[in-house]
Scaffold this motif. Structure first.
Motif, PDB file in Angstrom:
ATOM      1  N   VAL A 139      -4.360 -24.338   5.484  1.00 33.20           N
ATOM      2  CA  VAL A 139      -4.717 -24.561   4.085  1.00 33.20           C
ATOM      3  C   VAL A 139      -6.237 -24.563   3.922  1.00 33.20           C
ATOM      4  CG1 VAL A 139      -4.649 -26.236   2.191  1.00 33.20           C
ATOM      5  CG2 VAL A 139      -2.595 -25.804   3.549  1.00 33.20           C
ATOM      6  N   LEU A 140      -6.942 -25.086   4.940  1.00 33.43           N
ATOM      7  CA  LEU A 140      -8.409 -25.122   4.913  1.00 33.43           C
ATOM      8  C   LEU A 140      -9.030 -23.807   5.370  1.00 33.43           C
ATOM      9  CD1 LEU A 140      -8.952 -28.714   6.398  1.00 33.43           C
ATOM     10  CD2 LEU A 140      -9.080 -28.011   4.004  1.00 33.43           C
ATOM     11  N   ASN A 141      -8.180 -22.773   5.521  1.00 31.58           N
ATOM     12  CA  ASN A 141      -8.624 -21.419   5.878  1.00 31.58           C
ATOM     13  C   ASN A 141      -9.287 -21.372   7.255  1.00 31.58           C
ATOM     14  OD1 ASN A 141      -8.767 -18.663   5.322  1.00 31.58           O
ATOM     15  ND2 ASN A 141     -10.884 -18.825   4.556  1.00 31.58           N
ATOM     16  N   MET A 142      -8.699 -22.109   8.195  1.00 31.66           N
ATOM     17  CA  MET A 142      -9.206 -22.107   9.559  1.00 31.66           C
ATOM     18  C   MET A 142      -8.175 -21.451  10.469  1.00 31.66           C
ATOM     19  SD  MET A 142     -10.478 -25.299  11.940  1.00 31.66           S
ATOM     20  CE  MET A 142     -11.158 -24.980  13.565  1.00 31.66           C
ATOM     21  N   ARG A 143      -8.640 -20.532  11.292  1.00 32.45           N
ATOM     22  CA  ARG A 143      -7.746 -19.834  12.207  1.00 32.45           C
ATOM     23  C   ARG A 143      -7.364 -20.760  13.353  1.00 32.45           C
ATOM     24  NH1 ARG A 143     -10.273 -13.700  12.881  1.00 32.45           N
ATOM     25  NH2 ARG A 143     -10.053 -13.093  10.676  1.00 32.45           N
ATOM     26  N   VAL A 144      -6.107 -21.113  13.394  1.00 33.82           N
ATOM     27  CA  VAL A 144      -5.602 -22.000  14.430  1.00 33.82           C
ATOM     28  C   VAL A 144      -4.107 -21.759  14.568  1.00 33.82           C
ATOM     29  CG1 VAL A 144      -5.167 -23.868  12.781  1.00 33.82           C
ATOM     30  CG2 VAL A 144      -5.487 -24.414  15.194  1.00 33.82           C
ATOM     31  N   TRP A 145      -3.607 -21.918  15.766  1.00 29.15           N
ATOM     32  CA  TRP A 145      -2.164 -21.794  15.956  1.00 29.15           C
ATOM     33  C   TRP A 145      -1.711 -22.820  16.992  1.00 29.15           C
ATOM     34  CZ3 TRP A 145      -5.700 -18.428  17.961  1.00 29.15           C
ATOM     35  CH2 TRP A 145      -5.671 -18.192  19.338  1.00 29.15           C
ATOM     36  N   ALA A 146      -0.478 -23.251  16.818  1.00 28.54           N
ATOM     37  CA  ALA A 146       0.097 -24.262  17.698  1.00 28.54           C
ATOM     38  C   ALA A 146       0.829 -23.583  18.849  1.00 28.54           C
ATOM     39  CB  ALA A 146       1.055 -25.156  16.922  1.00 28.54           C
ATOM     40  N   ASP A 147       0.608 -24.113  20.031  1.00 26.44           N
ATOM     41  CA  ASP A 147       1.288 -23.622  21.239  1.00 26.44           C
ATOM     42  C   ASP A 147       1.872 -24.838  21.951  1.00 26.44           C
ATOM     43  OD1 ASP A 147       2.208 -22.307  23.439  1.00 26.44           O
ATOM     44  OD2 ASP A 147       0.233 -21.896  24.313  1.00 26.44           O
ATOM     45  N   GLY A 148       3.084 -25.191  21.561  1.00 29.43           N
ATOM     46  CA  GLY A 148       3.671 -26.427  22.101  1.00 29.43           C
ATOM     47  C   GLY A 148       2.944 -27.640  21.531  1.00 29.43           C
ATOM     48  N   LEU A 149       2.342 -28.426  22.416  1.00 27.38           N
ATOM     49  CA  LEU A 149       1.568 -29.595  22.003  1.00 27.38           C
ATOM     50  C   LEU A 149       0.073 -29.318  22.055  1.00 27.38           C
ATOM     51  CD1 LEU A 149       3.616 -32.411  23.813  1.00 27.38           C
ATOM     52  CD2 LEU A 149       3.802 -31.628  21.450  1.00 27.38           C
ATOM     53  N   ILE A 150      -0.292 -28.048  21.907  1.00 28.44           N
ATOM     54  CA  ILE A 150      -1.691 -27.618  21.987  1.00 28.44           C
ATOM     55  C   ILE A 150      -2.052 -26.867  20.713  1.00 28.44           C
ATOM     56  CG2 ILE A 150      -3.345 -26.182  23.232  1.00 28.44           C
ATOM     57  CD1 ILE A 150      -1.735 -26.678  25.765  1.00 28.44           C
ATOM     58  N   LEU A 151      -3.239 -27.129  20.198  1.00 25.71           N
ATOM     59  CA  LEU A 151      -3.792 -26.376  19.072  1.00 25.71           C
ATOM     60  C   LEU A 151      -4.890 -25.459  19.596  1.00 25.71           C
ATOM     61  CD1 LEU A 151      -4.019 -29.115  16.292  1.00 25.71           C
ATOM     62  CD2 LEU A 151      -2.513 -27.119  16.296  1.00 25.71           C
ATOM     63  N   ARG A 152      -4.793 -24.184  19.308  1.00 32.42           N
ATOM     64  CA  ARG A 152      -5.772 -23.205  19.780  1.00 32.42           C
ATOM     65  C   ARG A 152      -6.505 -22.607  18.573  1.00 32.42           C
ATOM     66  NH1 ARG A 152      -4.607 -21.988  25.138  1.00 32.42           N
ATOM     67  NH2 ARG A 152      -2.497 -22.568  25.832  1.00 32.42           N
ATOM     68  N   THR A 153      -7.818 -22.492  18.727  1.00 28.99           N
ATOM     69  CA  THR A 153      -8.642 -21.902  17.662  1.00 28.99           C
ATOM     70  C   THR A 153      -9.285 -20.595  18.089  1.00 28.99           C
ATOM     71  OG1 THR A 153     -10.620 -23.115  18.368  1.00 28.99           O
ATOM     72  CG2 THR A 153      -9.169 -24.189  16.762  1.00 28.99           C
ATOM     73  N   GLY A 154      -8.970 -20.124  19.268  1.00 28.44           N
ATOM     74  CA  GLY A 154      -9.610 -18.912  19.781  1.00 28.44           C
ATOM     75  C   GLY A 154     -10.732 -19.250  20.732  1.00 28.44           C
ATOM     76  N   SER A 155     -11.633 -20.133  20.289  1.00 30.35           N
ATOM     77  CA  SER A 155     -12.755 -20.536  21.144  1.00 30.35           C
ATOM     78  C   SER A 155     -12.548 -21.914  21.770  1.00 30.35           C
ATOM     79  CB  SER A 155     -14.050 -20.563  20.325  1.00 30.35           C
ATOM     80  OG  SER A 155     -13.917 -21.431  19.199  1.00 30.35           O
ATOM     81  N   ASN A 156     -11.633 -22.702  21.209  1.00 32.09           N
ATOM     82  CA  ASN A 156     -11.387 -24.054  21.716  1.00 32.09           C
ATOM     83  C   ASN A 156      -9.885 -24.308  21.859  1.00 32.09           C
ATOM     84  OD1 ASN A 156     -14.165 -25.163  21.751  1.00 32.09           O
ATOM     85  ND2 ASN A 156     -14.040 -24.893  19.530  1.00 32.09           N
ATOM     86  N   VAL A 157      -9.583 -25.220  22.766  1.00 31.62           N
ATOM     87  CA  VAL A 157      -8.192 -25.628  22.994  1.00 31.62           C
ATOM     88  C   VAL A 157      -8.125 -27.138  22.860  1.00 31.62           C
ATOM     89  CG1 VAL A 157      -6.285 -25.724  24.640  1.00 31.62           C
ATOM     90  CG2 VAL A 157      -7.744 -23.682  24.529  1.00 31.62           C
ATOM     91  N   PHE A 158      -7.212 -27.607  22.028  1.00 35.05           N
ATOM     92  CA  PHE A 158      -7.061 -29.042  21.782  1.00 35.05           C
ATOM     93  C   PHE A 158      -5.644 -29.470  22.151  1.00 35.05           C
ATOM     94  CE2 PHE A 158     -10.209 -27.380  18.864  1.00 35.05           C
ATOM     95  CZ  PHE A 158     -11.248 -28.296  18.971  1.00 35.05           C
ATOM     96  N   GLU A 159      -5.545 -30.197  23.247  1.00 33.47           N
ATOM     97  CA  GLU A 159      -4.244 -30.729  23.647  1.00 33.47           C
ATOM     98  C   GLU A 159      -4.021 -32.075  22.955  1.00 33.47           C
ATOM     99  OE1 GLU A 159      -1.711 -32.001  27.659  1.00 33.47           O
ATOM    100  OE2 GLU A 159      -3.779 -31.275  27.815  1.00 33.47           O
ATOM    101  N   ILE A 160      -2.834 -32.276  22.436  1.00 34.63           N
ATOM    102  CA  ILE A 160      -2.495 -33.526  21.761  1.00 34.63           C
ATOM    103  C   ILE A 160      -1.723 -34.395  22.743  1.00 34.63           C
ATOM    104  CG2 ILE A 160      -1.456 -34.566  19.719  1.00 34.63           C
ATOM    105  CD1 ILE A 160      -3.715 -32.521  19.201  1.00 34.63           C
ATOM    106  N   PRO A 161      -2.401 -35.349  23.403  1.00 38.36           N
ATOM    107  CA  PRO A 161      -1.737 -36.187  24.409  1.00 38.36           C
ATOM    108  C   PRO A 161      -0.855 -37.254  23.763  1.00 38.36           C
ATOM    109  CG  PRO A 161      -4.015 -36.873  24.145  1.00 38.36           C
ATOM    110  CD  PRO A 161      -3.825 -35.678  23.260  1.00 38.36           C
ATOM    111  N   GLN A 162      -0.175 -38.030  24.605  1.00 41.27           N
ATOM    112  CA  GLN A 162       0.744 -39.055  24.109  1.00 41.27           C
ATOM    113  C   GLN A 162       0.036 -40.085  23.252  1.00 41.27           C
ATOM    114  OE1 GLN A 162       2.742 -40.700  27.512  1.00 41.27           O
ATOM    115  NE2 GLN A 162       4.076 -38.926  27.789  1.00 41.27           N
TER     116      GLN A 162
END
Length: 217
Positions: A139-162
């Motif tokens: 919605v905020l026009n940011m390129r991001v996609w979910a891969d399981g419990l991980i958010l990827r932006t192309g240049s960064n990877v954000f894992e969502i831990p417990q």
């Protein structure tokens, strides 16, 4: 009850949110038991001591002893609460009994072991948080996609831990909303609606928090 808690204080703080959960549950339980009562006009006709209280005290004593011998922690905690609730019901006027049951039921969840019943929901909370954050960032026009419990932006990877699932906040909000529903004497439907809305708010705030971290990275 106070002696048991003092002897097992370390056990009460096993989980990361153990202190806040125990403090919150204890404060709300005391408030429920001591709140203003609707004293019935025929209260003097109700026997203060009856068979139910005797059975409650004996059952709590047996559960506590057996659980201590066989090292069943949850049953031991439950037995101590049943024993204490029975003793308190025998010492106080009959119109305290309903609030004693409600207060001690809430206090049961202060122990970390019964709190572990929420663990199966933790993975689902993580999934919902990741999916919600992905949608909000789109919605905020940011390129991001979910891969399981991980958010990827192309240049960064954000894992969502417990510990970022929002489950600890949801558990605290659940206890707080439940306690307030009892204190305010809300009807069942109103109480259910308030608890559901409180849990939804906790999930929404967790989604916003994760989205802000990814957006500003």
């Amino acid at each position: 009850l106070i002696v048991w808690i003092g002897l097992h204080w370390d056990r009460m703080l096993l989980s990361e949110d153990g202190f806040i959960r125990f403090t919150l549950a204890l404060a709300l339980s005391v408030w429920i038991v001591l709140r203003t009562k609707n004293i019935p006009a025929d209260d003097e006709e109700i026997p203060r001591h009856d068979m139910a209280i005797t059975v409650c005290v004996l059952a709590g004593l047996v559960m506590t002893i057996c659980a201590f011998i066989f090292q069943i922690r949850t049953v031991e905690w439950f037995g101590v609460l049943v024993l204490s609730a029975g003793a308190l019901a025998a010492a106080l006027p009959p119109y305290f009994r309903r609030d004693i049951i409600l207060g001690f039921t809430l206090l049961f969840w202060a122990h970390p072991i019964p709190g572990n019943l929420f663990i199966p929901l933790q993975l689902q909370m993580q999934n919902w948080s990741v999916a919600g954050s992905e949608w909000l960032l789109h919605v905020l026009n940011m390129r991001v996609w979910a891969d399981g419990l991980i958010l990827r932006t192309g240049s960064n990877v954000f894992e969502i831990p417990q510990w970022c699932s929002g489950m600890r906040t949801a558990t605290t909000v659940f206890l707080l909303s439940w306690g307030l529903c009892v204190i305010l004497r809300l009807r069942f439907i109103a109480s259910l609606a308030l608890i559901v809305l409180a849990l939804a708010q906790a999930l929404l705030l967790n989604i916003v928090r994760i989205s802000i971290v990814v957006f500003l990275a």
